[in-house]
Design a protein around this motif. Sequence first.
Motif, mmCIF file in Angstrom:
data_model
loop_
_atom_site.group_PDB
_atom_site.id
_atom_site.type_symbol
_atom_site.label_atom_id
_atom_site.label_comp_id
_atom_site.label_asym_id
_atom_site.label_seq_id
_atom_site.Cartn_x
_atom_site.Cartn_y
_atom_site.Cartn_z
ATOM 1 N N ASN A 101 0.835 -1.195 0.000
ATOM 2 C CA ASN A 101 0.000 0.000 0.000
ATOM 3 C C ASN A 101 0.871 1.248 0.000
ATOM 4 O O ASN A 101 1.870 1.328 0.712
ATOM 5 C CB ASN A 101 -0.913 0.014 1.228
ATOM 6 C CG ASN A 101 -1.942 -1.103 1.183
ATOM 7 O OD1 ASN A 101 -2.394 -1.497 0.119
ATOM 8 N ND2 ASN A 101 -2.304 -1.638 2.345
ATOM 9 N N ARG A 102 0.467 2.228 -0.777
ATOM 10 C CA ARG A 102 1.229 3.471 -0.861
ATOM 11 C C ARG A 102 0.684 4.522 0.094
ATOM 12 O O ARG A 102 -0.429 4.411 0.616
ATOM 13 C CB ARG A 102 1.171 4.020 -2.291
ATOM 14 C CG ARG A 102 1.820 3.128 -3.325
ATOM 15 C CD ARG A 102 2.136 3.948 -4.560
ATOM 16 N NE ARG A 102 2.004 3.174 -5.776
ATOM 17 C CZ ARG A 102 2.159 3.672 -6.992
ATOM 18 N NH1 ARG A 102 2.420 4.966 -7.140
ATOM 19 N NH2 ARG A 102 2.037 2.910 -8.063
ATOM 20 N N ALA A 103 1.480 5.582 0.286
ATOM 21 C CA ALA A 103 1.042 6.734 1.076
ATOM 22 C C ALA A 103 -0.016 7.516 0.302
ATOM 23 O O ALA A 103 -0.212 7.312 -0.896
ATOM 24 C CB ALA A 103 2.242 7.620 1.399
ATOM 25 N N GLU A 104 -0.700 8.413 0.994
ATOM 26 C CA GLU A 104 -1.783 9.181 0.375
ATOM 27 C C GLU A 104 -1.303 9.996 -0.822
ATOM 28 O O GLU A 104 -2.065 10.236 -1.766
ATOM 29 C CB GLU A 104 -2.423 10.113 1.408
ATOM 30 C CG GLU A 104 -3.232 9.369 2.476
ATOM 31 C CD GLU A 104 -3.904 10.321 3.440
ATOM 32 O OE1 GLU A 104 -3.720 11.552 3.286
ATOM 33 O OE2 GLU A 104 -4.605 9.845 4.356
ATOM 34 N N ASP A 105 -0.048 10.426 -0.791
ATOM 35 C CA ASP A 105 0.480 11.232 -1.896
ATOM 36 C C ASP A 105 1.044 10.380 -3.026
ATOM 37 O O ASP A 105 1.635 10.901 -3.970
ATOM 38 C CB ASP A 105 1.545 12.210 -1.395
ATOM 39 C CG ASP A 105 2.763 11.506 -0.807
ATOM 40 O OD1 ASP A 105 2.757 10.259 -0.732
ATOM 41 O OD2 ASP A 105 3.714 12.206 -0.414
ATOM 42 N N GLY A 106 0.857 9.059 -2.930
ATOM 43 C CA GLY A 106 1.331 8.158 -3.967
ATOM 44 C C GLY A 106 2.739 7.651 -3.763
ATOM 45 O O GLY A 106 3.208 6.786 -4.529
ATOM 46 N N TYR A 109 6.187 3.406 0.549
ATOM 47 C CA TYR A 109 6.823 3.178 1.837
ATOM 48 C C TYR A 109 8.009 2.239 1.603
ATOM 49 O O TYR A 109 7.846 1.139 1.064
ATOM 50 C CB TYR A 109 5.852 2.538 2.824
ATOM 51 C CG TYR A 109 4.795 3.481 3.344
ATOM 52 C CD1 TYR A 109 5.095 4.414 4.332
ATOM 53 C CD2 TYR A 109 3.488 3.442 2.855
ATOM 54 C CE1 TYR A 109 4.114 5.288 4.821
ATOM 55 C CE2 TYR A 109 2.510 4.306 3.337
ATOM 56 C CZ TYR A 109 2.834 5.222 4.321
ATOM 57 O OH TYR A 109 1.874 6.067 4.797
ATOM 58 N N LYS A 131 9.069 7.554 3.051
ATOM 59 C CA LYS A 131 8.187 7.722 1.911
ATOM 60 C C LYS A 131 9.070 8.219 0.772
ATOM 61 O O LYS A 131 9.711 9.271 0.884
ATOM 62 C CB LYS A 131 7.081 8.728 2.196
ATOM 63 C CG LYS A 131 6.124 8.313 3.297
ATOM 64 C CD LYS A 131 5.101 9.415 3.567
ATOM 65 C CE LYS A 131 4.197 9.076 4.741
ATOM 66 N NZ LYS A 131 3.244 10.174 5.040
ATOM 67 N N ASP A 184 -3.814 0.658 7.178
ATOM 68 C CA ASP A 184 -4.487 1.827 7.763
ATOM 69 C C ASP A 184 -3.450 2.727 8.443
ATOM 70 O O ASP A 184 -2.569 3.225 7.777
ATOM 71 C CB ASP A 184 -5.589 1.378 8.725
ATOM 72 C CG ASP A 184 -6.672 0.563 8.019
ATOM 73 O OD1 ASP A 184 -6.972 0.863 6.841
ATOM 74 O OD2 ASP A 184 -7.193 -0.402 8.618
ATOM 75 N N ASP A 185 -3.551 2.894 9.772
ATOM 76 C CA ASP A 185 -2.647 3.804 10.468
ATOM 77 C C ASP A 185 -1.523 3.076 11.187
ATOM 78 O O ASP A 185 -0.894 3.622 12.097
ATOM 79 C CB ASP A 185 -3.421 4.664 11.469
ATOM 80 C CG ASP A 185 -4.043 3.845 12.601
ATOM 81 O OD1 ASP A 185 -4.130 2.597 12.465
ATOM 82 O OD2 ASP A 185 -4.435 4.441 13.622
#
Length: 449
Positions: A101-106, A109, A131, A184-185
């Motif tokens: 899964n990537r970070a919200e900004d694409g 990780y 990131k 998730d978090d």
Amino acid sequence: MRLSISVFALAGMLAAPAVAEETFPATLAGHAYLPALSLVEPPADAPRDAWISGKFTQGARNEQPMSVMGNTGGNYGAHDTGIALPFIGQPVQGMSGFAMNRAEDGAYYVLTDNGFGSKRNSPDAMLFFHKMMPDFETGTVARRDTIFLSDPDRKVPFRIAYEGTESRYLTGADFDTESIQVIDDEVFIGDEFGPYIIRAGLDGVVREVYATELDGKELHGPDTYSVYVPASAGSDYQVQRSGGYEGMALQPGTGLLWAMLEKPILLEGGETEGPFLRVIAFDPEAGEWTGESGKFQLADGATAIGDFNFIDETRALVIERDNGEGDAAQACAEDATDTSDCYPNPARVKNIVLVDMSDVSEDGFVRRLGHVDLLDIADPDGVALDGMAPAEGPFTFPFFTIEDVVRVDETHILVANDNNLPFSGGRVPGQAAHNEFILLSVPELLSAE
């Protein structure tokens, strides 16, 4: 997949199946790199000790920055790498795992490992993840954020290197962090020393540490805090040194983490159970091992894996590799005494394998669907960066430790290497390897069933 296998009895008695599978083509679609000497400042509340890292790589303390030249060691030609330590700051590399899964900004990780290769020489190497975003137009990699791991709530079950500090940051003397997933978090990190799974917040604060269980028994490595010298391989510890969780994949749909050991398990007496690796299921929601496990069969010549990530609910990518480094076109002559300009142990097996975790044999072996060869990558458009492509022939990725792979889209994967700063080369004898990110077009591999 509903399978539980005893590590001590049945495991070593079953013969591993022969590996015969299709090799799919790979085409270079993008190339970027992070320079070998990339450093990051420790947090403001970190101990002053962390401002100079690599002080113990020669055994005795050495406080003089950049006074000891990095060297690949005799097995790899004894090449100086051009980069000396100790470092002022913390080395960003080596890259040791991509999260699915990537970070919200694409951004991706990306995990950095324990520092300088062992528990003993890395007490001043801080543990962190990043990131990062490769830019294939410019050939650069942006580090957008770095998150340091810490244990302020004393969740780690043993004394850490920075035990008496208020911030309690973790170091390479505590864990060897090699695989990462973000849910998730929270972040889940696979460790090689315990081997453990570390559960932390996205702020890097540890929430729990889970010891490994297989068939109801706890597995240990020689660097587990409860294992004391003298210790017997196969009885006191079953996981080889540097043989813990090099890969840990998050399965869509089930939400399970499948943690894969880097090297074969040891049986009583110290022999390995075979040329295959254990894959063990962990339920992150429940915080416990499920009892499910399987086996990944290594190809001939492969000795370890580098990363492990699902591409859908059942199929996953695995990096398998040998211990070679350097392009075979630059191999030393068999009787060479001068290895300064060649590779005595060149790369021979560097594969990205596609497996089907839902297709398991009676003996517990996960089905291999095929692979791409990282030593035979087409580059018809000349995408490879200057100075990083062979003089002739296909593009190769001939690094000792290739430890990062993730699916990008339906036809592309992203692959990166761990450069073991400052101890590995691979591109040019006498030069430290950069951390390269390559985008590969592999539609046939990703569609294989």
